[in-house]
Write an enzyme that holds these catalytic residues in place. Structure first.
Site, PDB file in Angstrom:
ATOM      1  N   ARG A 268      -0.489  -9.116  13.294  1.00  0.00           N
ATOM      2  CA  ARG A 268      -0.981  -8.075  12.386  1.00  0.00           C
ATOM      3  C   ARG A 268      -1.785  -8.687  11.236  1.00  0.00           C
ATOM      4  NH1 ARG A 268       4.227  -5.141  10.811  1.00  0.00           N
ATOM      5  NH2 ARG A 268       2.906  -3.735   9.617  1.00  0.00           N
TER       6      ARG A 268
ATOM      7  N   ARG B  81      11.275  -1.717  11.519  1.00  0.00           N
ATOM      8  CA  ARG B  81      10.171  -1.182  12.318  1.00  0.00           C
ATOM      9  C   ARG B  81       9.918  -2.094  13.508  1.00  0.00           C
ATOM     10  NH1 ARG B  81       5.232  -0.014   8.295  1.00  0.00           N
ATOM     11  NH2 ARG B  81       4.176  -0.978  10.051  1.00  0.00           N
TER      12      ARG B  81
ATOM     13  N   ARG C 288      -9.515   0.914   8.792  1.00  0.00           N
ATOM     14  CA  ARG C 288      -9.102  -0.451   9.104  1.00  0.00           C
ATOM     15  C   ARG C 288     -10.173  -1.213   9.878  1.00  0.00           C
ATOM     16  NH1 ARG C 288      -3.065   0.581   9.044  1.00  0.00           N
ATOM     17  NH2 ARG C 288      -2.025  -1.412   9.312  1.00  0.00           N
TER      18      ARG C 288
ATOM     19  N   ARG D 227      11.772  -6.423   5.577  1.00  0.00           N
ATOM     20  CA  ARG D 227      11.723  -4.972   5.339  1.00  0.00           C
ATOM     21  C   ARG D 227      12.687  -4.205   6.254  1.00  0.00           C
ATOM     22  NH1 ARG D 227       5.753  -2.649   4.925  1.00  0.00           N
ATOM     23  NH2 ARG D 227       5.556  -3.210   7.125  1.00  0.00           N
TER      24      ARG D 227
ATOM     25  N   LYS E 126       0.829  -1.220   0.000  1.00  0.00           N
ATOM     26  CA  LYS E 126       0.000   0.000   0.000  1.00  0.00           C
ATOM     27  C   LYS E 126       0.859   1.263   0.000  1.00  0.00           C
ATOM     28  CE  LYS E 126      -2.221  -0.938   3.862  1.00  0.00           C
ATOM     29  NZ  LYS E 126      -1.515  -2.178   4.257  1.00  0.00           N
TER      30      LYS E 126
END
Ligand code: AMP
Length: 214
Positions: free
Chosen positions: A169, A158, A86, A125, A13
């Site tokens: 998540r 992160r 969300r 990531r 996204k």
């Protein structure tokens, strides 16, 4: 153009939203980025949001809606929403805000990526705290391990990208966010389904192609 990007964490996204924003002159509104910035600056919002974020849970709807209302209030041109809404409550809240502003959504873009790919994307990531460039140790590693190619800063992961939190998540997405697809289908908003597994350009082309029909 006013768009929502829906998709699990790691679906792309942020990347696709940035490209769409650049191409169409839209403002990208990413609630995750706004919250991370608040945490970094240790504002009252950041202090309230931090525990939820680190656990991979959603920040309470009232906090998110107040924050988005504020950001959208000076948004008369186009925007692309990344990571919001969300929950159904947030979608209802957004509908009320847009009605008040007398504006409509043009489309909801749903990015689909299978769970095993998502896990690899998220756990690999790494991002640059300075210039914000995002790498992936599996798919797009920096030339020198742990260091940003563009500005030389040390790359960071992160706090919520660690494998234990990622699983939560993904479950939170399936439980709380996926039902929004049905919500938007039922409300008559154009819902575009895009395969998010290809490379960045392929996915972007497919989004553009589908947007032409809107
Ligand atoms: P993201 O960068 O979109 O993956 O968001 C990172 C984290 O910020 C999420 O796991 C949530 O804890 C929080 N967050 C971001 N956007 C929202 C939202 N719309 N509602 C609730 N929590 C959010």
């Amino acid at each position: 153009m006013r768009l929502i990007l829906l998709g699990a964490p790691g679906a792309g996204k942020g990347t696709q939203g940035a490209l769409l924003a650049k191409k169409h002159g839209l403002t990208k509104i990413a609630t995750g980025d706004i919250l991370r910035d608040a945490v970094r600056r240790d504002t009252p919002l950041g202090q309230q949001a931090k525990t939820y974020m680190n656990a991979g849970e959603l920040v309470p709807d009232e906090l998110i809606l107040a924050m988005v209302r504020d950001v959208l209030s000076d948004q008369t041109e186009g925007f692309v929403l990344d990571g919001f809404p969300r929950t159904l409550e947030q979608a209802e809240g957004l509908r009320a805000i847009l009605t008040e502003m007398e504006i409509d959504l043009d489309a909801v873009v749903v990015l689909h990526v299978p769970d095993d790919v998502l896990v690899k994307r998220i756990s690999g990531r790494r991002s640059c705290p300075q210039c914000k460039h995002v790498y992936n140790v599996y798919f797009e590693p920096p030339a020198e391990e742990g260091q940003c190619d563009k500005c030389g800063a040390e790359l960071v992961r992160r706090a919520d990208d660690d494998p234990a939190t990622v699983e939560n998540r993904l479950q939170v997405y399936a439980r709380q966010t996926q039902p929004l697809i049905e919500f938007y289908e039922a409300s008559g908003t154009e819902v575009l389904y895009v395969d998010g597994t290809g490379d960045v350009d392929e996915v972007q082309d497919e989004i553009e192609e589908q947007l032409r029909s809107v």
